[in-house]
Write a protein that holds these residues in place. Structure first.
Motif, short mmCIF file in Angstrom:
data_model
loop_
_atom_site.label_atom_id
_atom_site.label_comp_id
_atom_site.label_asym_id
_atom_site.label_seq_id
_atom_site.Cartn_x
_atom_site.Cartn_y
_atom_site.Cartn_z
N SER A 143 12.15 3.37 -15.83
CA SER A 143 11.95 1.95 -15.56
C SER A 143 11.82 1.69 -14.06
O SER A 143 11.03 0.84 -13.62
N GLY A 144 12.61 2.42 -13.25
CA GLY A 144 12.52 2.25 -11.80
C GLY A 144 11.19 2.72 -11.25
O GLY A 144 10.58 2.06 -10.39
N LEU A 145 10.69 3.85 -11.75
CA LEU A 145 9.39 4.35 -11.31
C LEU A 145 8.26 3.44 -11.78
O LEU A 145 7.27 3.26 -11.07
N ALA A 146 8.42 2.83 -12.95
CA ALA A 146 7.42 1.87 -13.42
C ALA A 146 7.38 0.66 -12.51
O ALA A 146 6.31 0.12 -12.21
N ALA A 147 8.56 0.22 -12.04
CA ALA A 147 8.61 -0.91 -11.11
C ALA A 147 7.96 -0.55 -9.79
O ALA A 147 7.24 -1.37 -9.19
N CYS A 148 8.17 0.68 -9.33
CA CYS A 148 7.51 1.12 -8.10
C CYS A 148 6.00 1.12 -8.27
O CYS A 148 5.26 0.64 -7.39
N ARG A 149 5.53 1.63 -9.39
CA ARG A 149 4.09 1.70 -9.63
C ARG A 149 3.49 0.29 -9.67
O ARG A 149 2.40 0.06 -9.13
N ALA A 150 4.22 -0.64 -10.27
CA ALA A 150 3.71 -2.02 -10.37
C ALA A 150 3.63 -2.70 -9.02
O ALA A 150 2.83 -3.63 -8.83
N ARG A 151 4.43 -2.26 -8.07
CA ARG A 151 4.46 -2.89 -6.76
C ARG A 151 3.46 -2.28 -5.78
O ARG A 151 3.35 -2.71 -4.65
N LEU A 152 2.74 -1.25 -6.23
CA LEU A 152 1.75 -0.59 -5.38
C LEU A 152 0.35 -1.12 -5.67
O LEU A 152 0.01 -1.41 -6.81
N THR A 153 -0.44 -1.19 -4.63
CA THR A 153 -1.86 -1.50 -4.79
C THR A 153 -2.55 -0.27 -5.40
O THR A 153 -2.02 0.85 -5.34
N PRO A 154 -3.73 -0.44 -6.01
CA PRO A 154 -4.47 0.72 -6.52
C PRO A 154 -4.68 1.76 -5.42
O PRO A 154 -5.09 1.44 -4.31
N GLY A 155 -4.35 3.00 -5.73
CA GLY A 155 -4.45 4.06 -4.74
C GLY A 155 -3.29 4.12 -3.77
O GLY A 155 -3.30 4.94 -2.85
N GLY A 156 -2.30 3.25 -3.97
CA GLY A 156 -1.14 3.23 -3.09
C GLY A 156 -0.26 4.45 -3.26
O GLY A 156 -0.33 5.17 -4.26
N VAL A 157 0.61 4.69 -2.28
CA VAL A 157 1.41 5.91 -2.25
C VAL A 157 2.90 5.60 -2.37
O VAL A 157 3.40 4.64 -1.76
N LEU A 158 3.58 6.39 -3.18
CA LEU A 158 5.04 6.34 -3.29
C LEU A 158 5.59 7.57 -2.59
O LEU A 158 5.23 8.70 -2.91
N ALA A 159 6.47 7.34 -1.60
CA ALA A 159 7.13 8.43 -0.86
C ALA A 159 8.63 8.25 -1.00
O ALA A 159 9.15 7.18 -0.71
N VAL A 160 9.31 9.29 -1.46
CA VAL A 160 10.75 9.21 -1.74
C VAL A 160 11.46 10.34 -1.02
O VAL A 160 11.15 11.52 -1.22
N TRP A 161 12.42 9.98 -0.16
CA TRP A 161 13.21 10.98 0.57
C TRP A 161 14.29 11.55 -0.33
O TRP A 161 14.88 10.86 -1.16
N SER A 162 14.57 12.85 -0.15
CA SER A 162 15.64 13.49 -0.92
C SER A 162 16.31 14.54 -0.06
O SER A 162 15.66 15.23 0.73
N ALA A 163 17.61 14.69 -0.24
CA ALA A 163 18.36 15.70 0.49
C ALA A 163 18.15 17.09 -0.07
O ALA A 163 18.63 18.07 0.52
N ASP A 189 0.82 -1.21 0.00
CA ASP A 189 0.00 0.00 0.00
C ASP A 189 0.86 1.27 0.00
O ASP A 189 0.40 2.33 -0.42
N ALA A 190 2.08 1.15 0.47
CA ALA A 190 2.99 2.30 0.50
C ALA A 190 4.42 1.84 0.28
O ALA A 190 4.84 0.81 0.82
N LEU A 191 5.15 2.61 -0.51
CA LEU A 191 6.59 2.45 -0.65
C LEU A 191 7.24 3.69 -0.07
O LEU A 191 6.98 4.80 -0.54
N CYS A 192 8.08 3.52 0.94
CA CYS A 192 8.80 4.63 1.57
C CYS A 192 10.29 4.42 1.31
O CYS A 192 10.92 3.58 1.97
N LEU A 193 10.84 5.16 0.37
CA LEU A 193 12.18 4.89 -0.13
C LEU A 193 13.15 5.98 0.28
O LEU A 193 12.94 7.16 0.02
N ASP A 194 14.22 5.56 0.94
CA ASP A 194 15.26 6.47 1.40
C ASP A 194 16.60 5.83 1.02
O ASP A 194 17.24 5.16 1.83
N ILE A 195 16.98 6.02 -0.24
CA ILE A 195 18.16 5.38 -0.81
C ILE A 195 19.16 6.45 -1.21
O ILE A 195 18.82 7.40 -1.93
N ASP A 196 20.41 6.29 -0.77
CA ASP A 196 21.43 7.29 -1.02
C ASP A 196 20.95 8.64 -0.50
O ASP A 196 20.33 8.73 0.55
N ASN A 197 21.18 9.71 -1.26
CA ASN A 197 20.76 11.04 -0.84
C ASN A 197 19.64 11.61 -1.70
O ASN A 197 19.40 12.81 -1.68
#
Length: 227
Positions: A167-187, A142-150
């Motif tokens: 391609s990486g964002l497509a893989a993230c989208r495929a791993r989410l349920t409908p209405g799921g959220v992608l959260a990505v940390w950035s410096a 339901d949620a991907l919370c990604l904190d990789i590198d900076n």
């Protein structure tokens, strides 16, 4: 005897792994993780790592029962600890490819931060590469919370930049349920990454910022998968 300089870091462990060198240092009462000579994170604050999890949960419908979350990676443990303190989360999976980082939590000094969260029955540590996991697993979250590198504009480890590619964002989208959220940390904020999220089929793209003492704010990029 000269007084100990609390500002001078002390190396607690240094490992050579398949992705290069990782180092755990202690500076006064703060732990630091260094990868291939580049500072990654420390235990001095943690507000943005907690926001990563909080913002993702807030973006999900309140009626969604026991949502699952994938946290990548373990780091100093702040995101995991935040997720474990929230009873609403169901499964909490954490991807961490560096065995040294896992060891520092399970048997080392970072356990004083994460021990209770690691003992939570909802928690599972997946000792694998995040990019590989997203492209090969059939699990959906339901949620991907990604904190990789900076973040998307400042990767430290070769290969991680593919996570922020189409391609990486497509893989993230495929791993989410409908209405799921992608959260990505950035410096730092990244308008280009926001555009990349939209181009990958995400909607409701936005950012939340955490001010820091000096320089640009830390940022959490947020987006939803369409139904």
């Amino acid at each position: 005897m000269p007084a100990t300089d609390a500002r001078r870091p002390v190396v607690l462990d240094r490992r050579e792994g398949p992705f290069g060198e990782v180092v755990l240092r202690e500076r006064g009462d703060v732990f630091e993780i260094i990868a291939n000579g580049c500072f990654l994170m420390d235990t001095s604050d943690g507000r943005s790592e907690r926001l990563l999890v909080d913002a993702a949960l807030a973006a999900l419908p309140a009626a969604r029962p026991a949502p699952s979350v994938l946290i990548g990676g373990l780091g100093v443990g702040f995101s995991l600890v935040r997720a474990a303190t929230e009873p609403r989360w169901g499964r909490i999976a954490v991807v961490e490819r560096e065995q040294a980082v896992v060891d520092w939590h399970l048997t080392g000094p970072l356990g004083r931060i994460s021990a209770a969260a690691l003992a939570d029955p909802r928690t599972e540590i997946l000792r694998t590469d995040l990019v590989a996991h997203l492209s090969t697993t059939t699990e959906r979250y339901d949620a991907l919370c990604l904190d990789i590198d900076n973040g998307p504009d400042w990767t430290v480890t070769q290969g991680n930049e593919s996570l922020y590619s189409p391609s990486g964002l497509a893989a993230c989208r495929a791993r989410l349920t409908p209405g799921g959220v992608l959260a990505v940390w950035s410096a730092q904020p990244s308008a280009a990454f926001g555009s990349a999220m939209r181009n990958a089929g995400f909607h409701a793209v936005r950012t939340e910022e955490v001010a820091v003492a000096r320089g640009v704010p830390d940022v959490v990029h947020l987006a939803l998968r369409n139904h």
